[in-house]
Scaffold this active site. Structure first.
Site, PDB file in Angstrom:
ATOM      1  NE  ARG A  57      -2.102  -2.143   2.883  1.00  0.00           N
ATOM      2  CZ  ARG A  57      -2.018  -3.123   2.316  1.00  0.00           C
ATOM      3  NH1 ARG A  57      -3.276  -3.454   1.667  1.00  0.00           N
ATOM      4  NH2 ARG A  57      -1.382  -4.116   2.777  1.00  0.00           N
ATOM      5  CB  THR A  58       3.275   2.363   2.326  1.00  0.00           C
ATOM      6  OG1 THR A  58       2.472   2.140   3.298  1.00  0.00           O
ATOM      7  CG2 THR A  58       4.094   3.842   2.745  1.00  0.00           C
ATOM      8  NE  ARG A 107       7.371   0.488   4.859  1.00  0.00           N
ATOM      9  CZ  ARG A 107       5.846   0.185   4.864  1.00  0.00           C
ATOM     10  NH1 ARG A 107       5.829  -1.085   4.346  1.00  0.00           N
ATOM     11  NH2 ARG A 107       4.909   0.999   5.153  1.00  0.00           N
TER      12      ARG A 107
HETATM   13  N1  ASP Z   1       1.508  -1.286   6.829  1.00  0.00           N
HETATM   14  C1  ASP Z   1       1.722  -0.869   8.446  1.00  0.00           C
HETATM   15  C2  ASP Z   1       3.176  -0.753   8.524  1.00  0.00           C
HETATM   16  O1  ASP Z   1       3.981  -0.788   7.395  1.00  0.00           O
HETATM   17  C3  ASP Z   1       1.153  -1.747   9.234  1.00  0.00           C
HETATM   18  C4  ASP Z   1       1.542  -3.101   9.372  1.00  0.00           C
HETATM   19  O2  ASP Z   1       2.647  -3.594   8.443  1.00  0.00           O
HETATM   20  O3  ASP Z   1       0.953  -4.066  10.091  1.00  0.00           O
HETATM   21  O4  ASP Z   1       3.743  -0.499   9.611  1.00  0.00           O
END
Ligand code: ASP
Length: 338
Positions: A57-58, A107
């Site tokens: 998603r991100t 990230r």
């Molecule tokens: N997508 C979110 C994160 O990257 C939550 C998760 O991975 O649980 O922190």
């Protein structure tokens, strides 16, 4: 805060008027995100999407947001395929990659690493999640979603009652969201987790120092009884020393329609940063909630695009020019349903 050319590394950079500015800018992005108009306001700009930890998603929503503003996206998506694996320092990588891009989203599994990277970058860097530390854009899109969901119910963020559930120790989204909630007034925050996965003490203290009512419990049904928002999270198994240890907590706080009907007030909104762990042994948010209109998880992901478009527009100081560089689409969106 000065958005133009800024890094976005932590929620601590923001004050309440900044948040309101981001949210009102996000509202203006709807015609482009919904493909009613096409803007080329960032024509020629390049986003370097550097994801050294798994993400769907991100990463994709940052990329889509940049494309929707007319910019282009270059991606590196694994640690193994980057020069970091050859021993290159984060600072060297930053010097190099910032020569190839106009903005970088990053990230990385290590807390503090995105900040270190940003210190050597010649272009703005946005934190897409650094280990267990922060995920500021997720918190912004979460609060933007909360605002929209509450407005539809004639409510405001001040006075909000929210339960955060699950792995509050390792979950960076709840860490950033808690910091963000400190900018608002008279909240009731319920923290539901096993004792071992409790919210870090300093964040609980910060919430209390903001004059919020904070309740800490390990009882799901009690915790979700009198809240407007249930914010469920995943057990962050990648942060545990072993899968066996993560297994001890998996499936402890399952929410399904029967529990929702029994424990929650009508119209309680259900959120989750996703991915929800739908494996049988976890089943954090049961699929039987998918027909519940209060399940906001996919509105949340759609809002993420608007929010990230807004941040790019503000960083590049083009928020008020998107329309000027817009035109009609010369194709019909082929969407099958809303
Ligand atoms: N997508 C979110 C994160 O990257 C939550 C998760 O991975 O649980 O922190």
């Amino acid at each position: 805060m000065e958005f133009a050319g800024s890094h976005i590394l932590s929620i601590d950079q923001f004050e309440r008027p900044d948040i309101e500015h981001v949210f009102s800018t996000a509202d203006t992005m709807e015609p482009y995100a919904q493909r009613r108009r096409l803007t080329k306001v960032l024509d020629g700009a390049i986003l370097g999407n550097m994801f050294f930890e798994s993400s769907t998603r991100t990463r994709v929503s940052f990329g889509s947001a940049f494309n929707l503003l007319g910019g282009e996206v270059r991606e590196t998506t694994s640690f193994e395929s980057s020069a970091l694996v050859k021993g290159e320092s984060l600072r060297d990588t930053a010097r190099v990659l910032s020569g190839y891009s106009d903005v970088i989203c990053m990230r990385h599994p290590v807390a503090g690493s995105v900040k270190e990277f940003a210190s050597a970058s010649r272009v703005p860097v946005i934190n897409g999640g650094d280990g267990t530390n922060e995920h500021p854009t997720q918190a912004l899109l979460d609060l933007y979603t909360i605002k929209r969901e509450l407005e539809a119910r004639d409510r405001k963020i001040d006075g909000l009652r929210i339960a955060m559930i699950g792995d509050l120790k390792f979950g960076r989204t709840v860490h950033s969201l808690s910091r963000l909630l400190c900018l608002y007034e008279k909240l009731n925050v319920v923290l539901v987790s096993p004792g071992e996965l409790a919210m870090p003490e300093h964040l609980v203290d910060q919430l209390r120092a903001a004059d919020h009512q904070v309740t800490v419990t390990d009882k799901l049904e009690e915790g979700i009884q009198h809240v407007d928002i249930v914010y469920s999270t995943r057990i962050q198994e990648e942060r545990f020393p072993s899968t066996e240890e993560a297994d001890l907590y998996r499936g402890k706080f399952r929410l399904n329609q029967a529990i929702y009907t029994r424990a929650c007030e009508p119209n309680t909104v259900i959120m989750h940063p996703l991915p929800r762990d739908s494996r049988q042994e976890a089943n954090e948010l049961d699929m039987d909630l998918d027909t519940n209109p209060n399940l906001a998880i996919f509105r949340q992901t759609d809002n993420g695009v608007l929010l990230r478009m807004a941040l790019f527009a503000l960083i590049f100081s083009v928020a008020d020019q998107a329309e000027r560089y817009s035109r009609e689409l010369n194709w019909q969106p082929a969407r099958r349903r809303s």
